[in-house]
Design a protein around this motif. Structure first.
Motif, PDB file in Angstrom:
ATOM      1  N   PRO A  61       2.458  -6.211  50.420  1.00 50.38           N
ATOM      2  CA  PRO A  61       3.623  -6.028  49.553  1.00 50.38           C
ATOM      3  C   PRO A  61       4.896  -6.633  50.104  1.00 50.38           C
ATOM      4  O   PRO A  61       5.755  -7.079  49.322  1.00 50.38           O
ATOM      5  CB  PRO A  61       3.735  -4.499  49.420  1.00 50.38           C
ATOM      6  CG  PRO A  61       2.949  -3.943  50.553  1.00 50.38           C
ATOM      7  CD  PRO A  61       1.861  -4.915  50.821  1.00 50.38           C
ATOM      8  N   GLU A  62       5.050  -6.695  51.429  1.00 51.40           N
ATOM      9  CA  GLU A  62       6.276  -7.262  51.968  1.00 51.40           C
ATOM     10  C   GLU A  62       6.381  -8.761  51.685  1.00 51.40           C
ATOM     11  O   GLU A  62       7.483  -9.310  51.628  1.00 51.40           O
ATOM     12  CB  GLU A  62       6.392  -6.983  53.466  1.00 51.40           C
ATOM     13  CG  GLU A  62       6.702  -5.529  53.782  1.00 51.40           C
ATOM     14  CD  GLU A  62       7.942  -5.017  53.063  1.00 51.40           C
ATOM     15  OE1 GLU A  62       8.944  -5.767  53.005  1.00 51.40           O
ATOM     16  OE2 GLU A  62       7.922  -3.888  52.576  1.00 51.40           O
ATOM     17  N   ALA A 109       5.381 -10.059  48.822  1.00 47.29           N
ATOM     18  CA  ALA A 109       5.873 -10.073  47.445  1.00 47.29           C
ATOM     19  C   ALA A 109       7.371  -9.797  47.417  1.00 47.29           C
ATOM     20  O   ALA A 109       8.134 -10.449  46.694  1.00 47.29           O
ATOM     21  CB  ALA A 109       5.122  -9.039  46.608  1.00 47.29           C
ATOM     22  N   ARG A 110       7.800  -8.834  48.230  1.00 44.84           N
ATOM     23  CA  ARG A 110       9.230  -8.503  48.280  1.00 44.84           C
ATOM     24  C   ARG A 110      10.049  -9.710  48.739  1.00 44.84           C
ATOM     25  O   ARG A 110      11.082 -10.052  48.130  1.00 44.84           O
ATOM     26  CB  ARG A 110       9.461  -7.324  49.228  1.00 44.84           C
ATOM     27  CG  ARG A 110      10.906  -6.839  49.270  1.00 44.84           C
ATOM     28  CD  ARG A 110      11.082  -5.793  50.363  1.00 44.84           C
ATOM     29  NE  ARG A 110      12.371  -5.126  50.278  1.00 44.84           N
ATOM     30  CZ  ARG A 110      13.519  -5.631  50.706  1.00 44.84           C
ATOM     31  NH1 ARG A 110      13.530  -6.832  51.272  1.00 44.84           N
ATOM     32  NH2 ARG A 110      14.645  -4.957  50.582  1.00 44.84           N
ATOM     33  N   TRP A 127       8.323  -7.441  42.225  1.00 47.94           N
ATOM     34  CA  TRP A 127       8.682  -6.358  43.133  1.00 47.94           C
ATOM     35  C   TRP A 127       9.485  -5.298  42.386  1.00 47.94           C
ATOM     36  O   TRP A 127      10.315  -5.634  41.540  1.00 47.94           O
ATOM     37  CB  TRP A 127       9.512  -6.899  44.299  1.00 47.94           C
ATOM     38  CG  TRP A 127       9.848  -5.849  45.314  1.00 47.94           C
ATOM     39  CD1 TRP A 127      11.050  -5.220  45.487  1.00 47.94           C
ATOM     40  CD2 TRP A 127       8.958  -5.284  46.287  1.00 47.94           C
ATOM     41  NE1 TRP A 127      10.966  -4.306  46.517  1.00 47.94           N
ATOM     42  CE2 TRP A 127       9.688  -4.322  47.020  1.00 47.94           C
ATOM     43  CE3 TRP A 127       7.622  -5.518  46.610  1.00 47.94           C
ATOM     44  CZ2 TRP A 127       9.126  -3.577  48.054  1.00 47.94           C
ATOM     45  CZ3 TRP A 127       7.053  -4.770  47.640  1.00 47.94           C
ATOM     46  CH2 TRP A 127       7.801  -3.828  48.355  1.00 47.94           C
ATOM     47  N   TRP A 183      12.329  -2.839  42.714  1.00 48.50           N
ATOM     48  CA  TRP A 183      13.474  -2.563  43.573  1.00 48.50           C
ATOM     49  C   TRP A 183      13.858  -1.092  43.576  1.00 48.50           C
ATOM     50  O   TRP A 183      14.706  -0.675  44.354  1.00 48.50           O
ATOM     51  CB  TRP A 183      14.664  -3.419  43.146  1.00 48.50           C
ATOM     52  CG  TRP A 183      14.469  -4.869  43.438  1.00 48.50           C
ATOM     53  CD1 TRP A 183      14.240  -5.866  42.541  1.00 48.50           C
ATOM     54  CD2 TRP A 183      14.467  -5.500  44.725  1.00 48.50           C
ATOM     55  NE1 TRP A 183      14.097  -7.071  43.182  1.00 48.50           N
ATOM     56  CE2 TRP A 183      14.236  -6.875  44.525  1.00 48.50           C
ATOM     57  CE3 TRP A 183      14.647  -5.030  46.026  1.00 48.50           C
ATOM     58  CZ2 TRP A 183      14.174  -7.787  45.578  1.00 48.50           C
ATOM     59  CZ3 TRP A 183      14.581  -5.942  47.070  1.00 48.50           C
ATOM     60  CH2 TRP A 183      14.359  -7.299  46.844  1.00 48.50           C
ATOM     61  N   TRP A 200      11.428  -3.573  37.957  1.00 51.36           N
ATOM     62  CA  TRP A 200      10.560  -4.674  38.368  1.00 51.36           C
ATOM     63  C   TRP A 200      11.250  -6.014  38.143  1.00 51.36           C
ATOM     64  O   TRP A 200      11.894  -6.236  37.118  1.00 51.36           O
ATOM     65  CB  TRP A 200       9.254  -4.640  37.573  1.00 51.36           C
ATOM     66  CG  TRP A 200       8.356  -3.513  37.962  1.00 51.36           C
ATOM     67  CD1 TRP A 200       8.264  -2.282  37.373  1.00 51.36           C
ATOM     68  CD2 TRP A 200       7.426  -3.507  39.047  1.00 51.36           C
ATOM     69  NE1 TRP A 200       7.337  -1.507  38.016  1.00 51.36           N
ATOM     70  CE2 TRP A 200       6.799  -2.225  39.050  1.00 51.36           C
ATOM     71  CE3 TRP A 200       7.060  -4.438  40.017  1.00 51.36           C
ATOM     72  CZ2 TRP A 200       5.827  -1.868  39.981  1.00 51.36           C
ATOM     73  CZ3 TRP A 200       6.098  -4.083  40.941  1.00 51.36           C
ATOM     74  CH2 TRP A 200       5.486  -2.820  40.925  1.00 51.36           C
TER      75      TRP A 200
END
Length: 279
Positions: free
Chosen positions: A57-58, A60-61, A89, A91, A96
């Motif tokens: 996921p990081e 994607a962030r 992502w 926030w 999204w």
């Protein structure tokens, strides 16, 4: 006193949040001590994280973050993992944002065009920023009222056209003619309310189970410790929704023990009390 009720997992508010700068994707998933020679896999492969085959996921962030302004880093990430061109992502509160959505709302044409060339899915918002008038008109014809849908962070369609610059001027003028593609004027927050609402609100014993409410030029920002701040849109009577999350309600009320903040997200209910100032 604090309370936390939810029909969903309590982990939403109880899990520890790690700053991006302090945690690489490898460390995040426990790879920091992994060595090929110590692998139990005879092929020499590193052990797979529990989320495999989902991507870290990081990544994607970071992809969404850099898609606002850093074309060089966008290219590096997409060349390494082509599917990141379609990354999204949250926030906070379900706000999204996709990588293409990030480039679109800030008017970054080079990044938007690059992402689309690499498989990002075009949208009404990207078409608006890129000045694709016939595409925007077709959307409105096919789905009347679609011009009122907000993009990431509650940014309006008209704002996307405005940020598209001269190339998007025909789209901007068309949306203006519809009369309802921009945001309603905000309800002002009484100046006397601001010092009563700002402060640190606590909803649990762990260090990151706190929310800072700050103010800048009369606008409030809601920030859970260790996460990205969310601007608050005032709805009147000390009720707000976070930017990009119109279904969420954050309310403030006086209480004998101090100011209390209640969050409805929408079926999760969290109550936090403001810390008393040290005297």
């Amino acid at each position: 006193m604090i309370s936390l009720r939810s029909r969903r997992s309590l982990l939403k508010f109880a899990s520890v949040v790690f700053p991006v700068s302090a945690m690489s994707p490898l460390r995040l998933f426990g790879f920091e001590s992994a060595k090929v020679e110590n692998s139990n896999d005879a092929s020499g492969n590193l052990p797979m994280p529990d989320i495999f085959p989902a991507q870290p996921p990081e990544l994607a962030r970071e992809m969404v973050l850099v898609s606002h302004s850093n074309l060089a880093r966008v290219r590096e990430l997409v060349e390494a993992r082509p599917s990141l061109a379609r990354a999204s992502w949250d926030w906070g509160f379900g706000d999204w944002e996709s990588a293409l959505g990030a480039a679109s709302h800030v008017g970054n044409r080079p990044i938007a065009e690059y992402l689309i060339s690499k498989g990002a899915r075009p949208s009404l918002f990207s078409a608006t920023m890129l000045g694709q008038l016939e595409v925007v008109k077709a959307f409105v014809t096919a789905q009347p009222g679609v011009q009122r849908i907000r993009g990431p962070h509650s940014i309006t369609l008209l704002a996307h056209a405005r940020n598209g610059g001269e190339a998007a001027r025909p789209v901007f003028e068309y949306l203006q003619s519809l009369k309802d593609a921009d945001a309603d004027p905000p309800i002002p927050l009484a100046e006397a309310d601001i010092p009563r609402l700002i402060g640190t609100y606590v909803f649990g014993p762990v260090g990151n189970q706190q929310v800072d409410v700050t103010a800048d030029k009369g606008l409030l920002t809601w920030t859970r410790k260790g996460t990205t701040g969310r601007g608050l849109v005032h709805l009147g009577d000390r009720a707000f929704h976070p930017a990009g999350a119109a279904a969420v309600r954050i309310r403030f009320a006086d209480d004998p023990g101090g100011m209390v903040m209640t969050i409805h997200d929408p079926d999760l209910v969290l109550t936090a009390r403001r810390k008393q100032e040290q005297k």
